[in-house]
Design a protein around this motif. Structure first.
Motif, PDB file in Angstrom:
ATOM      1  N   HIS A 220       0.825  -1.202   0.000  1.00 45.31           N
ATOM      2  CA  HIS A 220       0.000   0.000   0.000  1.00 45.31           C
ATOM      3  C   HIS A 220       0.868   1.265   0.000  1.00 45.31           C
ATOM      4  CE1 HIS A 220      -3.785   2.076   0.641  1.00 45.31           C
ATOM      5  NE2 HIS A 220      -3.278   2.719   1.661  1.00 45.31           N
ATOM      6  N   VAL A 221       0.570   2.202  -0.902  1.00 42.13           N
ATOM      7  CA  VAL A 221       1.309   3.458  -1.107  1.00 42.13           C
ATOM      8  C   VAL A 221       2.829   3.257  -1.036  1.00 42.13           C
ATOM      9  CG1 VAL A 221      -0.565   4.973  -0.375  1.00 42.13           C
ATOM     10  CG2 VAL A 221       1.047   4.172   1.348  1.00 42.13           C
ATOM     11  N   ASP A 222       3.284   2.159  -1.608  1.00 36.85           N
ATOM     12  CA  ASP A 222       4.714   1.853  -1.593  1.00 36.85           C
ATOM     13  C   ASP A 222       5.232   1.577  -3.003  1.00 36.85           C
ATOM     14  OD1 ASP A 222       7.066   1.636  -0.115  1.00 36.85           O
ATOM     15  OD2 ASP A 222       6.914  -0.553   0.014  1.00 36.85           O
ATOM     16  N   HIS A 223       4.467   1.957  -4.014  1.00 35.64           N
ATOM     17  CA  HIS A 223       4.836   1.644  -5.397  1.00 35.64           C
ATOM     18  C   HIS A 223       6.039   2.461  -5.863  1.00 35.64           C
ATOM     19  CE1 HIS A 223       0.825   0.345  -4.638  1.00 35.64           C
ATOM     20  NE2 HIS A 223       0.270   1.514  -4.922  1.00 35.64           N
ATOM     21  N   ALA A 224       6.113   3.717  -5.411  1.00 32.46           N
ATOM     22  CA  ALA A 224       7.217   4.582  -5.838  1.00 32.46           C
ATOM     23  C   ALA A 224       8.553   4.071  -5.325  1.00 32.46           C
ATOM     24  CB  ALA A 224       6.981   6.013  -5.353  1.00 32.46           C
ATOM     25  N   ARG A 225       8.559   3.402  -4.196  1.00 34.14           N
ATOM     26  CA  ARG A 225       9.811   2.870  -3.657  1.00 34.14           C
ATOM     27  C   ARG A 225      10.224   1.591  -4.384  1.00 34.14           C
ATOM     28  NH1 ARG A 225      11.642  -0.594   0.425  1.00 34.14           N
ATOM     29  NH2 ARG A 225       9.516  -1.253   0.916  1.00 34.14           N
ATOM     30  N   HIS A 226       9.258   0.755  -4.745  1.00 33.64           N
ATOM     31  CA  HIS A 226       9.565  -0.514  -5.405  1.00 33.64           C
ATOM     32  C   HIS A 226       9.946  -0.326  -6.865  1.00 33.64           C
ATOM     33  CE1 HIS A 226       8.561  -3.997  -2.709  1.00 33.64           C
ATOM     34  NE2 HIS A 226       8.133  -3.002  -1.961  1.00 33.64           N
ATOM     35  N   GLU A 227       9.214   0.517  -7.573  1.00 33.14           N
ATOM     36  CA  GLU A 227       9.493   0.743  -8.990  1.00 33.14           C
ATOM     37  C   GLU A 227       9.487   2.247  -9.269  1.00 33.14           C
ATOM     38  OE1 GLU A 227       7.689  -1.910 -11.932  1.00 33.14           O
ATOM     39  OE2 GLU A 227       6.620  -2.875 -10.271  1.00 33.14           O
ATOM     40  N   PRO A 228      10.516   2.951  -8.800  1.00 33.63           N
ATOM     41  CA  PRO A 228      10.511   4.416  -8.913  1.00 33.63           C
ATOM     42  C   PRO A 228      10.464   4.922 -10.344  1.00 33.63           C
ATOM     43  CG  PRO A 228      12.672   3.595  -8.221  1.00 33.63           C
ATOM     44  CD  PRO A 228      11.737   2.455  -8.125  1.00 33.63           C
ATOM     45  N   SER A 229      11.199   4.288 -11.258  1.00 31.87           N
ATOM     46  CA  SER A 229      11.232   4.763 -12.646  1.00 31.87           C
ATOM     47  C   SER A 229       9.853   4.665 -13.284  1.00 31.87           C
ATOM     48  CB  SER A 229      12.250   3.967 -13.463  1.00 31.87           C
ATOM     49  OG  SER A 229      13.552   4.166 -12.965  1.00 31.87           O
ATOM     50  N   ARG A 230       9.214   3.530 -13.114  1.00 30.36           N
ATOM     51  CA  ARG A 230       7.891   3.329 -13.704  1.00 30.36           C
ATOM     52  C   ARG A 230       6.866   4.274 -13.089  1.00 30.36           C
ATOM     53  NH1 ARG A 230       4.148  -1.792 -13.027  1.00 30.36           N
ATOM     54  NH2 ARG A 230       2.688  -1.482 -14.739  1.00 30.36           N
ATOM     55  N   TYR A 231       6.966   4.456 -11.794  1.00 30.02           N
ATOM     56  CA  TYR A 231       6.014   5.310 -11.077  1.00 30.02           C
ATOM     57  C   TYR A 231       6.122   6.764 -11.552  1.00 30.02           C
ATOM     58  CZ  TYR A 231       3.437   7.150  -7.007  1.00 30.02           C
ATOM     59  OH  TYR A 231       2.526   7.775  -6.182  1.00 30.02           O
ATOM     60  N   TRP A 232       7.327   7.313 -11.513  1.00 37.56           N
ATOM     61  CA  TRP A 232       7.494   8.730 -11.826  1.00 37.56           C
ATOM     62  C   TRP A 232       7.436   8.997 -13.322  1.00 37.56           C
ATOM     63  CZ3 TRP A 232       6.427  11.968  -8.250  1.00 37.56           C
ATOM     64  CH2 TRP A 232       6.634  11.607  -6.912  1.00 37.56           C
ATOM     65  N   ASP A 233       7.757   8.020 -14.132  1.00 38.85           N
ATOM     66  CA  ASP A 233       7.562   8.175 -15.572  1.00 38.85           C
ATOM     67  C   ASP A 233       6.081   8.337 -15.887  1.00 38.85           C
ATOM     68  OD1 ASP A 233      10.228   8.033 -16.089  1.00 38.85           O
ATOM     69  OD2 ASP A 233      10.219   5.961 -16.807  1.00 38.85           O
TER      70      ASP A 233
END
Length: 326
Positions: A220-233
Protein backbone atom coordinates in the motif's frame (compact mmCIF):
# COMPACT_ATOMS: atom_id res chain seq x y z
CA UNK A 1 -3.05 14.86 -0.18
CA UNK A 2 -1.20 12.36 2.00
CA UNK A 3 -2.42 9.05 3.36
CA UNK A 4 -3.80 8.90 6.88
CA UNK A 5 -1.14 9.55 9.52
CA UNK A 6 1.70 9.90 6.99
CA UNK A 7 5.06 10.74 8.59
CA UNK A 8 7.05 13.74 7.40
CA UNK A 9 10.07 11.66 6.37
CA UNK A 10 7.87 9.66 4.01
CA UNK A 11 6.06 12.71 2.63
CA UNK A 12 9.38 14.42 1.92
CA UNK A 13 10.38 11.67 -0.52
CA UNK A 14 7.48 12.67 -2.77
CA UNK A 15 7.94 16.41 -2.36
CA UNK A 16 11.63 16.05 -3.24
CA UNK A 17 10.73 14.21 -6.45
CA UNK A 18 8.23 16.91 -7.37
CA UNK A 19 10.66 19.70 -6.54
CA UNK A 20 13.20 18.07 -8.85
CA UNK A 21 10.73 17.48 -11.69
CA UNK A 22 9.04 20.90 -11.39
CA UNK A 23 11.58 23.22 -9.73
CA UNK A 24 9.57 26.42 -10.29
CA UNK A 25 6.28 25.05 -8.93
CA UNK A 26 4.69 25.67 -5.56
CA UNK A 27 3.98 22.54 -3.51
CA UNK A 28 1.07 22.36 -1.06
CA UNK A 29 0.93 19.40 1.32
CA UNK A 30 -2.37 18.60 3.07
CA UNK A 31 -2.25 15.83 5.65
CA UNK A 32 -4.96 13.70 7.26
CA UNK A 33 -5.22 12.11 10.69
CA UNK A 34 -7.30 9.14 11.78
CA UNK A 35 -9.55 11.39 13.84
CA UNK A 36 -10.02 13.74 10.91
CA UNK A 37 -10.96 10.95 8.50
CA UNK A 38 -13.36 9.09 10.77
CA UNK A 39 -14.85 11.50 13.30
CA UNK A 40 -14.91 14.99 11.77
CA UNK A 41 -17.92 15.93 9.71
CA UNK A 42 -17.62 17.14 6.11
CA UNK A 43 -18.60 20.62 7.22
CA UNK A 44 -15.79 20.71 9.78
CA UNK A 45 -13.23 19.32 7.31
CA UNK A 46 -14.20 21.90 4.69
CA UNK A 47 -13.94 24.73 7.22
CA UNK A 48 -10.39 23.65 8.08
CA UNK A 49 -9.51 23.69 4.37
CA UNK A 50 -10.55 27.30 3.76
CA UNK A 51 -6.94 28.60 3.86
CA UNK A 52 -6.08 26.20 1.02
CA UNK A 53 -9.18 27.31 -0.89
CA UNK A 54 -8.21 30.96 -0.50
CA UNK A 55 -4.64 30.29 -1.64
CA UNK A 56 -5.77 28.40 -4.76
CA UNK A 57 -8.38 31.05 -5.56
CA UNK A 58 -5.76 33.80 -5.38
CA UNK A 59 -3.50 31.91 -7.80
CA UNK A 60 -6.28 31.92 -10.37
CA UNK A 61 -6.28 35.72 -10.46
CA UNK A 62 -2.57 36.34 -10.89
CA UNK A 63 -2.17 37.88 -14.40
CA UNK A 64 0.48 36.81 -16.91
CA UNK A 65 1.51 33.81 -14.86
CA UNK A 66 2.33 30.61 -16.71
CA UNK A 67 1.49 28.19 -13.91
CA UNK A 68 0.58 25.28 -16.15
CA UNK A 69 -2.26 24.35 -13.83
CA UNK A 70 -2.62 22.26 -10.68
CA UNK A 71 -1.41 18.69 -10.34
CA UNK A 72 -3.30 16.91 -7.55
CA UNK A 73 -1.74 13.73 -6.14
CA UNK A 74 -3.79 11.84 -3.54
CA UNK A 75 -2.82 8.81 -1.49
CA UNK A 76 -5.07 6.14 0.01
CA UNK A 77 -8.53 6.75 1.48
CA UNK A 78 -7.40 9.60 3.69
CA UNK A 79 -5.98 11.54 0.76
CA UNK A 80 -8.88 10.92 -1.60
CA UNK A 81 -11.39 11.95 1.07
CA UNK A 82 -9.46 15.15 1.74
CA UNK A 83 -9.33 15.86 -2.00
CA UNK A 84 -13.11 15.59 -2.20
CA UNK A 85 -13.55 17.84 0.82
CA UNK A 86 -11.21 20.42 -0.71
CA UNK A 87 -13.16 20.29 -3.98
CA UNK A 88 -16.43 20.69 -2.08
CA UNK A 89 -15.07 23.62 -0.05
CA UNK A 90 -13.78 25.26 -3.23
CA UNK A 91 -17.14 24.85 -4.95
CA UNK A 92 -18.95 26.21 -1.91
CA UNK A 93 -16.72 29.30 -1.84
CA UNK A 94 -16.36 30.03 -5.56
CA UNK A 95 -19.25 28.26 -7.26
CA UNK A 96 -16.78 26.55 -9.61
CA UNK A 97 -14.94 23.25 -9.76
CA UNK A 98 -11.46 22.84 -8.34
CA UNK A 99 -9.19 23.92 -11.25
CA UNK A 100 -6.92 20.90 -11.44
CA UNK A 101 -5.16 19.84 -14.66
CA UNK A 102 -4.31 16.25 -13.69
CA UNK A 103 -5.40 13.89 -10.92
CA UNK A 104 -3.30 11.00 -9.56
CA UNK A 105 -4.85 8.36 -7.31
CA UNK A 106 -2.33 6.21 -5.45
CA UNK A 107 -3.85 3.08 -3.82
CA UNK A 108 -7.39 4.51 -3.83
CA UNK A 109 -10.39 4.40 -3.89
CA UNK A 110 -11.56 1.15 -2.33
CA UNK A 111 -14.78 -0.16 -0.89
CA UNK A 112 -15.49 -0.02 2.87
CA UNK A 113 -14.04 -3.19 4.36
CA UNK A 114 -13.76 -3.16 8.13
CA UNK A 115 -10.67 -5.32 8.64
CA UNK A 116 -8.74 -3.53 5.90
CA UNK A 117 -9.63 -0.14 7.40
CA UNK A 118 -8.35 -1.32 10.78
CA UNK A 119 -5.07 -2.34 9.14
CA UNK A 120 -4.85 1.03 7.41
CA UNK A 121 -5.31 2.87 10.71
CA UNK A 122 -2.69 0.68 12.38
CA UNK A 123 -0.09 1.80 9.83
CA UNK A 124 -0.53 5.41 10.97
CA UNK A 125 0.40 4.63 14.60
CA UNK A 126 3.91 5.01 16.06
CA UNK A 127 6.21 2.03 15.25
CA UNK A 128 6.47 1.00 18.91
CA UNK A 129 5.17 -2.59 19.26
CA UNK A 130 3.36 -2.33 22.61
CA UNK A 131 1.96 1.14 21.93
CA UNK A 132 0.95 0.17 18.41
CA UNK A 133 -0.91 -2.95 19.57
CA UNK A 134 -2.76 -1.01 22.26
CA UNK A 135 -3.63 1.80 19.85
CA UNK A 136 -4.80 -0.72 17.24
CA UNK A 137 -7.23 -2.31 19.71
CA UNK A 138 -8.62 1.09 20.71
CA UNK A 139 -8.88 2.24 17.09
CA UNK A 140 -10.54 -0.99 15.98
CA UNK A 141 -13.09 -0.66 18.78
CA UNK A 142 -13.86 2.98 17.97
CA UNK A 143 -14.00 2.22 14.27
CA UNK A 144 -16.35 -0.68 14.95
CA UNK A 145 -18.66 1.54 16.98
CA UNK A 146 -18.60 4.19 14.27
CA UNK A 147 -19.26 1.51 11.65
CA UNK A 148 -22.33 0.25 13.52
CA UNK A 149 -23.67 3.77 14.04
CA UNK A 150 -23.35 4.45 10.32
CA UNK A 151 -25.13 1.19 9.51
CA UNK A 152 -27.99 1.84 11.96
CA UNK A 153 -28.46 5.61 11.80
CA UNK A 154 -27.10 6.83 8.49
CA UNK A 155 -27.04 3.82 6.18
CA UNK A 156 -24.29 1.63 4.76
CA UNK A 157 -24.00 3.69 1.57
CA UNK A 158 -23.22 6.93 3.45
CA UNK A 159 -19.94 5.96 5.10
CA UNK A 160 -16.84 8.02 4.39
CA UNK A 161 -15.24 5.54 2.00
CA UNK A 162 -18.35 4.98 -0.13
CA UNK A 163 -19.11 8.71 -0.28
CA UNK A 164 -15.55 9.51 -1.34
CA UNK A 165 -15.71 6.86 -4.04
CA UNK A 166 -18.82 8.46 -5.53
CA UNK A 167 -17.65 12.05 -5.13
CA UNK A 168 -14.49 11.39 -7.14
CA UNK A 169 -16.85 11.00 -10.12
CA UNK A 170 -19.08 13.97 -9.26
CA UNK A 171 -18.97 16.43 -12.18
CA UNK A 172 -19.88 19.33 -9.88
CA UNK A 173 -16.64 18.82 -7.95
CA UNK A 174 -14.22 17.55 -10.59
CA UNK A 175 -13.84 18.01 -14.32
CA UNK A 176 -14.10 14.38 -15.42
CA UNK A 177 -12.32 15.16 -18.71
CA UNK A 178 -9.12 16.00 -16.81
CA UNK A 179 -6.50 13.23 -17.25
CA UNK A 180 -6.44 10.74 -14.39
CA UNK A 181 -3.78 8.26 -13.40
CA UNK A 182 -4.49 5.31 -11.10
CA UNK A 183 -1.44 3.75 -9.43
CA UNK A 184 -2.20 0.55 -7.53
CA UNK A 185 -0.94 -2.94 -6.79
CA UNK A 186 -2.19 -6.49 -6.68
CA UNK A 187 -0.17 -7.01 -3.50
CA UNK A 188 -1.90 -4.18 -1.59
CA UNK A 189 -3.09 -5.65 1.73
CA UNK A 190 -5.16 -2.62 2.72
CA UNK A 191 -7.11 -1.73 -0.43
CA UNK A 192 -8.35 -4.53 -2.69
CA UNK A 193 -6.96 -3.97 -6.17
CA UNK A 194 -10.29 -5.16 -7.62
CA UNK A 195 -12.00 -2.15 -5.99
CA UNK A 196 -9.65 0.29 -7.73
CA UNK A 197 -9.90 -1.64 -11.00
CA UNK A 198 -13.66 -1.19 -10.81
CA UNK A 199 -13.35 2.56 -10.25
CA UNK A 200 -10.99 2.86 -13.21
CA UNK A 201 -13.74 1.37 -15.34
CA UNK A 202 -16.21 3.92 -14.03
CA UNK A 203 -13.80 6.73 -14.83
CA UNK A 204 -13.41 5.40 -18.36
CA UNK A 205 -17.17 5.66 -18.79
CA UNK A 206 -16.81 9.44 -18.41
CA UNK A 207 -13.52 10.06 -20.21
CA UNK A 208 -11.00 8.31 -22.41
CA UNK A 209 -8.06 10.10 -20.77
CA UNK A 210 -7.53 7.57 -18.00
CA UNK A 211 -4.21 5.86 -17.33
CA UNK A 212 -3.80 2.92 -14.97
CA UNK A 213 -0.47 1.60 -13.73
CA UNK A 214 -0.84 -1.80 -12.11
CA UNK A 215 2.07 -2.98 -9.96
CA UNK A 216 2.61 -6.63 -9.09
CA UNK A 217 4.36 -6.77 -5.72
CA UNK A 218 4.41 -3.36 -3.99
CA UNK A 219 2.42 -2.79 -0.80
CA UNK A 220 0.00 0.00 0.00
CA UNK A 221 1.31 3.46 -1.11
CA UNK A 222 4.71 1.85 -1.59
CA UNK A 223 4.84 1.64 -5.40
CA UNK A 224 7.22 4.58 -5.84
CA UNK A 225 9.81 2.87 -3.66
CA UNK A 226 9.57 -0.51 -5.41
CA UNK A 227 9.49 0.74 -8.99
CA UNK A 228 10.51 4.42 -8.91
CA UNK A 229 11.23 4.76 -12.65
CA UNK A 230 7.89 3.33 -13.70
CA UNK A 231 6.01 5.31 -11.08
CA UNK A 232 7.49 8.73 -11.83
CA UNK A 233 7.56 8.17 -15.57
CA UNK A 234 3.79 7.71 -15.38
CA UNK A 235 3.41 10.89 -13.32
CA UNK A 236 5.41 13.00 -15.79
CA UNK A 237 3.80 11.43 -18.85
CA UNK A 238 0.26 12.08 -17.67
CA UNK A 239 1.19 15.64 -16.73
CA UNK A 240 2.59 16.25 -20.20
CA UNK A 241 -0.67 14.92 -21.63
CA UNK A 242 -2.60 17.42 -19.56
CA UNK A 243 -0.50 20.24 -20.97
CA UNK A 244 -0.94 19.36 -24.61
CA UNK A 245 -2.75 21.92 -26.71
CA UNK A 246 -6.36 21.21 -27.57
CA UNK A 247 -6.74 19.50 -30.93
CA UNK A 248 -9.46 20.11 -33.48
CA UNK A 249 -12.86 18.53 -32.95
CA UNK A 250 -12.17 15.94 -35.65
CA UNK A 251 -8.85 14.88 -34.17
CA UNK A 252 -10.30 14.82 -30.68
CA UNK A 253 -13.11 12.60 -31.84
CA UNK A 254 -10.61 10.11 -33.26
CA UNK A 255 -8.40 10.01 -30.16
CA UNK A 256 -11.10 9.96 -27.47
CA UNK A 257 -12.59 6.53 -26.85
CA UNK A 258 -15.95 5.73 -25.33
CA UNK A 259 -16.68 2.33 -23.87
CA UNK A 260 -19.67 0.68 -25.53
CA UNK A 261 -20.93 -2.83 -25.09
CA UNK A 262 -20.71 -3.40 -28.84
CA UNK A 263 -17.02 -2.46 -28.94
CA UNK A 264 -15.66 -4.81 -26.30
CA UNK A 265 -15.97 -8.56 -25.74
CA UNK A 266 -18.08 -9.84 -22.90
CA UNK A 267 -16.43 -10.79 -19.60
CA UNK A 268 -17.03 -14.47 -18.88
CA UNK A 269 -17.20 -15.61 -15.27
CA UNK A 270 -15.96 -19.01 -14.22
CA UNK A 271 -15.77 -21.05 -11.05
CA UNK A 272 -12.72 -21.28 -8.81
CA UNK A 273 -11.97 -17.86 -7.38
CA UNK A 274 -8.38 -17.01 -6.56
CA UNK A 275 -9.35 -14.52 -3.83
CA UNK A 276 -12.64 -15.56 -2.17
CA UNK A 277 -12.29 -12.86 0.49
CA UNK A 278 -13.12 -10.12 -2.00
CA UNK A 279 -16.46 -9.78 -3.76
CA UNK A 280 -15.78 -9.51 -7.48
CA UNK A 281 -17.53 -6.63 -9.27
CA UNK A 282 -19.82 -7.80 -12.04
CA UNK A 283 -20.96 -4.56 -13.68
CA UNK A 284 -21.21 -4.39 -17.45
CA UNK A 285 -18.18 -2.17 -17.88
CA UNK A 286 -15.78 -4.73 -16.42
CA UNK A 287 -14.25 -6.33 -19.53
CA UNK A 288 -11.25 -8.47 -20.39
CA UNK A 289 -9.77 -5.54 -22.31
CA UNK A 290 -9.26 -1.93 -21.29
CA UNK A 291 -8.79 1.12 -23.51
CA UNK A 292 -5.61 3.14 -23.03
CA UNK A 293 -5.72 6.89 -22.54
CA UNK A 294 -4.28 8.15 -25.82
CA UNK A 295 -3.54 7.45 -29.49
CA UNK A 296 -6.44 5.01 -29.80
CA UNK A 297 -4.30 2.11 -28.63
CA UNK A 298 -5.82 -0.95 -27.05
CA UNK A 299 -4.03 -2.01 -23.88
CA UNK A 300 -4.51 -5.56 -22.66
CA UNK A 301 -4.43 -5.84 -18.89
CA UNK A 302 -5.00 -8.79 -16.57
CA UNK A 303 -8.68 -9.54 -16.15
CA UNK A 304 -10.34 -9.95 -12.79
CA UNK A 305 -10.02 -13.29 -11.04
CA UNK A 306 -12.94 -15.59 -11.88
CA UNK A 307 -16.08 -15.38 -9.80
CA UNK A 308 -16.59 -18.16 -7.22
CA UNK A 309 -19.31 -20.75 -7.65
CA UNK A 310 -22.70 -19.97 -6.09
CA UNK A 311 -22.08 -22.04 -2.93
CA UNK A 312 -18.77 -20.33 -2.23
CA UNK A 313 -20.24 -16.90 -2.95
CA UNK A 314 -23.07 -17.60 -0.49
CA UNK A 315 -20.55 -18.58 2.19
CA UNK A 316 -18.46 -15.46 1.53
CA UNK A 317 -21.50 -13.19 1.63
CA UNK A 318 -22.66 -14.79 4.89
CA UNK A 319 -19.24 -14.17 6.46
CA UNK A 320 -19.11 -10.58 5.15
CA UNK A 321 -22.59 -9.93 6.54
CA UNK A 322 -21.60 -11.39 9.90
CA UNK A 323 -18.45 -9.26 10.03
CA UNK A 324 -20.32 -6.11 9.07
CA UNK A 325 -18.86 -5.65 5.58
CA UNK A 326 -22.28 -5.72 3.89
Amino acid sequence: MTWTGAHGRHISKYTQEYATAFPSSHIMVITTSSADLIFRSSKRKQHRLLPAVKYISNLQHIPCRNTGGILMHVFSEGGSNKACELAAAYHQSTGTRLPISALYLDSTPGHPRYLRLCSALAKSFPPIPVLKQFATIIAATLLGITWLLYMLLVGSAKNVVSQTRRRLLDPTLFDLQVPRCYLYSKADTLIAWQDIYEHVGESMEHSGRVTEVLFASSDHVDHARHEPSRYWDAVVTVWHQSQEKKATDEKSARSTLTLRASQLPEFFFEDGATDPDVIMPSKAYIKTTRWSDADSQLTLLPSLPPTPCSDRMAAVEERLLRDGFI
